[in-house]
Design an enzyme around this catalytic site. Sequence first.
Site, PDB file in Angstrom:
ATOM      1  N   PRO A  43       0.832  -1.216   0.000  1.00  0.00           N
ATOM      2  CA  PRO A  43       0.000   0.000   0.000  1.00  0.00           C
ATOM      3  C   PRO A  43       0.865   1.264   0.000  1.00  0.00           C
ATOM      4  O   PRO A  43       0.502   2.269  -0.592  1.00  0.00           O
ATOM      5  CB  PRO A  43      -0.812  -0.108   1.299  1.00  0.00           C
ATOM      6  N   PRO A 221      38.395 -42.609  13.831  1.00  0.00           N
ATOM      7  CA  PRO A 221      37.488 -43.438  14.627  1.00  0.00           C
ATOM      8  C   PRO A 221      36.008 -43.086  14.496  1.00  0.00           C
ATOM      9  O   PRO A 221      35.170 -43.795  15.013  1.00  0.00           O
ATOM     10  CB  PRO A 221      37.966 -43.184  16.054  1.00  0.00           C
ATOM     11  N   ASP A 244      34.834 -49.607   4.514  1.00  0.00           N
ATOM     12  CA  ASP A 244      34.540 -50.641   5.506  1.00  0.00           C
ATOM     13  C   ASP A 244      33.369 -50.267   6.399  1.00  0.00           C
ATOM     14  O   ASP A 244      32.983 -49.115   6.444  1.00  0.00           O
ATOM     15  CB  ASP A 244      35.742 -50.754   6.456  1.00  0.00           C
ATOM     16  N   LYS A 266      32.328 -56.104   6.397  1.00  0.00           N
ATOM     17  CA  LYS A 266      31.452 -57.166   6.919  1.00  0.00           C
ATOM     18  C   LYS A 266      30.215 -56.518   7.508  1.00  0.00           C
ATOM     19  O   LYS A 266      30.292 -55.507   8.174  1.00  0.00           O
ATOM     20  CB  LYS A 266      32.158 -57.923   8.039  1.00  0.00           C
ATOM     21  N   GLY A 297      38.473 -47.617   8.730  1.00  0.00           N
ATOM     22  CA  GLY A 297      38.304 -46.971  10.030  1.00  0.00           C
ATOM     23  C   GLY A 297      39.665 -46.821  10.695  1.00  0.00           C
ATOM     24  O   GLY A 297      40.560 -47.637  10.496  1.00  0.00           O
ATOM     25  N   GLY A 298      39.830 -45.759  11.469  1.00  0.00           N
ATOM     26  CA  GLY A 298      41.067 -45.577  12.238  1.00  0.00           C
ATOM     27  C   GLY A 298      42.264 -45.397  11.337  1.00  0.00           C
ATOM     28  O   GLY A 298      42.244 -44.614  10.395  1.00  0.00           O
ATOM     29  N   ASP A 299      43.316 -46.158  11.634  1.00  0.00           N
ATOM     30  CA  ASP A 299      44.547 -46.106  10.839  1.00  0.00           C
ATOM     31  C   ASP A 299      44.644 -47.396  10.021  1.00  0.00           C
ATOM     32  O   ASP A 299      44.406 -48.473  10.561  1.00  0.00           O
ATOM     33  CB  ASP A 299      45.744 -45.994  11.802  1.00  0.00           C
ATOM     34  N   ILE A 302      46.936 -50.180  11.485  1.00  0.00           N
ATOM     35  CA  ILE A 302      46.746 -50.745  12.828  1.00  0.00           C
ATOM     36  C   ILE A 302      45.510 -51.629  12.777  1.00  0.00           C
ATOM     37  O   ILE A 302      44.382 -51.132  12.637  1.00  0.00           O
ATOM     38  CB  ILE A 302      46.612 -49.627  13.882  1.00  0.00           C
ATOM     39  N   THR A 327      43.974 -43.570  15.068  1.00  0.00           N
ATOM     40  CA  THR A 327      43.525 -44.911  15.427  1.00  0.00           C
ATOM     41  C   THR A 327      42.556 -44.849  16.606  1.00  0.00           C
ATOM     42  O   THR A 327      42.542 -43.880  17.374  1.00  0.00           O
ATOM     43  CB  THR A 327      44.749 -45.795  15.744  1.00  0.00           C
ATOM     44  N   MET A 379      38.950 -55.067  19.141  1.00  0.00           N
ATOM     45  CA  MET A 379      38.144 -56.262  18.817  1.00  0.00           C
ATOM     46  C   MET A 379      38.010 -57.201  20.013  1.00  0.00           C
ATOM     47  O   MET A 379      37.957 -58.411  19.843  1.00  0.00           O
ATOM     48  CB  MET A 379      38.789 -57.028  17.643  1.00  0.00           C
TER      49      MET A 379
HETATM   50  N1  SAH Z   1      42.225 -49.750  11.898  1.00  0.00           N
HETATM   51  C1  SAH Z   1      41.367 -49.481  13.015  1.00  0.00           C
HETATM   52  C2  SAH Z   1      41.079 -50.711  13.840  1.00  0.00           C
HETATM   53  C3  SAH Z   1      40.347 -51.806  13.125  1.00  0.00           C
HETATM   54  S1  SAH Z   1      40.018 -53.176  14.157  1.00  0.00           S
HETATM   55  C4  SAH Z   1      41.976 -48.371  13.877  1.00  0.00           C
HETATM   56  O1  SAH Z   1      43.122 -48.004  13.684  1.00  0.00           O
HETATM   57  O2  SAH Z   1      41.261 -47.852  14.739  1.00  0.00           O
HETATM   58  C5  SAH Z   1      38.395 -52.842  14.704  1.00  0.00           C
HETATM   59  C6  SAH Z   1      38.357 -52.480  16.172  1.00  0.00           C
HETATM   60  O3  SAH Z   1      38.734 -51.135  16.351  1.00  0.00           O
HETATM   61  C7  SAH Z   1      36.987 -52.576  16.797  1.00  0.00           C
HETATM   62  O4  SAH Z   1      36.659 -53.890  17.154  1.00  0.00           O
HETATM   63  C8  SAH Z   1      37.168 -51.699  18.019  1.00  0.00           C
HETATM   64  O5  SAH Z   1      37.868 -52.394  19.026  1.00  0.00           O
HETATM   65  C9  SAH Z   1      38.081 -50.613  17.495  1.00  0.00           C
HETATM   66  N2  SAH Z   1      37.367 -49.388  17.105  1.00  0.00           N
HETATM   67  C10 SAH Z   1      37.361 -48.799  15.904  1.00  0.00           C
HETATM   68  N3  SAH Z   1      36.643 -47.672  15.933  1.00  0.00           N
HETATM   69  C11 SAH Z   1      36.179 -47.526  17.182  1.00  0.00           C
HETATM   70  C12 SAH Z   1      35.365 -46.558  17.856  1.00  0.00           C
HETATM   71  N4  SAH Z   1      34.871 -45.490  17.211  1.00  0.00           N
HETATM   72  N5  SAH Z   1      35.081 -46.730  19.164  1.00  0.00           N
HETATM   73  C13 SAH Z   1      35.563 -47.810  19.816  1.00  0.00           C
HETATM   74  N6  SAH Z   1      36.319 -48.747  19.244  1.00  0.00           N
HETATM   75  C14 SAH Z   1      36.639 -48.618  17.947  1.00  0.00           C
END
Ligand code: SAH
Length: 463
Positions: A43, A221, A244, A266, A297-299, A302, A327, A379
């Site tokens: 308006p 992780p 993975d 897996k 996962g992780g390194d 390892i 890791t 593990m």
């Molecule tokens: N390469 C990976 C490990 C692979 S073996 C690294 O360096 O971390 C898989 C194992 O890692 C699992 O059974 C568990 O014990 C551990 N893991 C990986 N991620 C994890 C998380 N966010 N919290 C707790 N444990 C973890």
Amino acid sequence: MDYLPLHFDLSDRLVLVVGGGTVASRKVDLLLQAGARVRLVAPVVDDTLRQQLADGHEIIEAHYDRQYLEGVVLVVGATSDPVVNSRISGDAQEKSIPVNVVDAPALCTVVFPAIVDRSPVLLSIGSSGTSPVLSRHLRLLLEQALPDGISRLAQYLKGKRQWLKQIWPDVDQRRRITEQFMSSPGMNYALEGRFEAADEYLSDADAAIVQGEVYLVGGGPGDPDLLTLKALQLLQLADVILYDNLVSDKVLNRARRDAYKEFVGKRSGYQSMQQENINELLVRLAREGKRVLRLKGGDPFIFGRGGEEIEALVAEQIPFQVVPGITAASGCAAYAGIPLTHRDYSQSVRFVTGHPRDGDVNLSWNELVSPNQTIVFYMGLGGLASICRHLTEHGLAVDTPVAVVSRGTTPEQKVVRGSLNTITGLVASAQVETPTLIIIGQVVSLYQNHPMNLPGTRPPNHS
Ligand code: SAH
């Protein structure tokens, strides 16, 4: 994702703006920059708006009415009256016209992002209506990070599009050539506007591409902010990503959107891919000229079978890089506030696989029972009872502190603390979820009332 960002071609399209003051004027300014035709309804219309809309636009001095929606592709409500704003929104939605009401997210089907404009390059930043201040802050950071010549580079690449298409009709190959060019000095020449020098690098880009590569990358992780810069760069570059089950969705989301992603880990109920098949797949894809990122996962070195995968690559002479990741032991310990070593309590740390075979964990227990050491079991959840029993039978005190960290570094992180003689029962009643890590040693009892790094927590106060 709460919203899908789309860049709207508004050139010569009609947009209805309702409102006659400063708020409307700001939106009109943006719409004009995008080449829209504006129909303004209010308006009372202020002078700035009249000047902005002097040529080729409509100003209707009236109260809002739904008839003004006729023929428009977008509606912006910018009145100070909530009742009118709500009517505008309702009417537009009834007609399936995208609508934005300023400062009223509930009435919007589209929102205006913060924009970094280096046309033809446009970056739009949104916070899904949560915080415009955050978006503007990010815009500032991006403004500073973008090189000045980005518009020139974009113009240059636009000019080359047809030529590239003719020479490399295959879209994948064309993308690789362009990416190769972007990592060459040619890109800097284009940024500076020295196009002839840039041309040389563009013509040579195909010679520089020899064959595919494999990147064996640690994804950390779980918390995506724990990725290394190198991991991020390669995630943005890779054509194919094989990942993975330990890799979190949030980490995967940092990868290039159009990279082909395949799960090769897996998962219960599914047939998992055998290690040899993964190795073969890596080799085959690299031979096809792809940049393949194996994300773990992780390194990767390892408990990650990284060693086996590079063996296959070495044998087949495929170029590769390994990028370390944080890791689980480092990530979980940090986020649970457990220092893995400490001058007074633990002078060494051991990473051990606690995977049980036939219900028992077989390790050289005598080496593990030193009191001034931290042991981290990967593990090991299934073998927890067996681990605690063996350690106490071999002489470690029953009250040695133990922490079980589940889903470490993610928002679902849970830490169960106990000692060698109580932890199995505590874990059973807490129903922890995998992946889990077991940390054993005196360091576990430090800082236990100060969980770290998780949302809403603060680092311990040592004062
Ligand atoms: N390469 C990976 C490990 C692979 S073996 C690294 O360096 O971390 C898989 C194992 O890692 C699992 O059974 C568990 O014990 C551990 N893991 C990986 N991620 C994890 C998380 N966010 N919290 C707790 N444990 C973890």
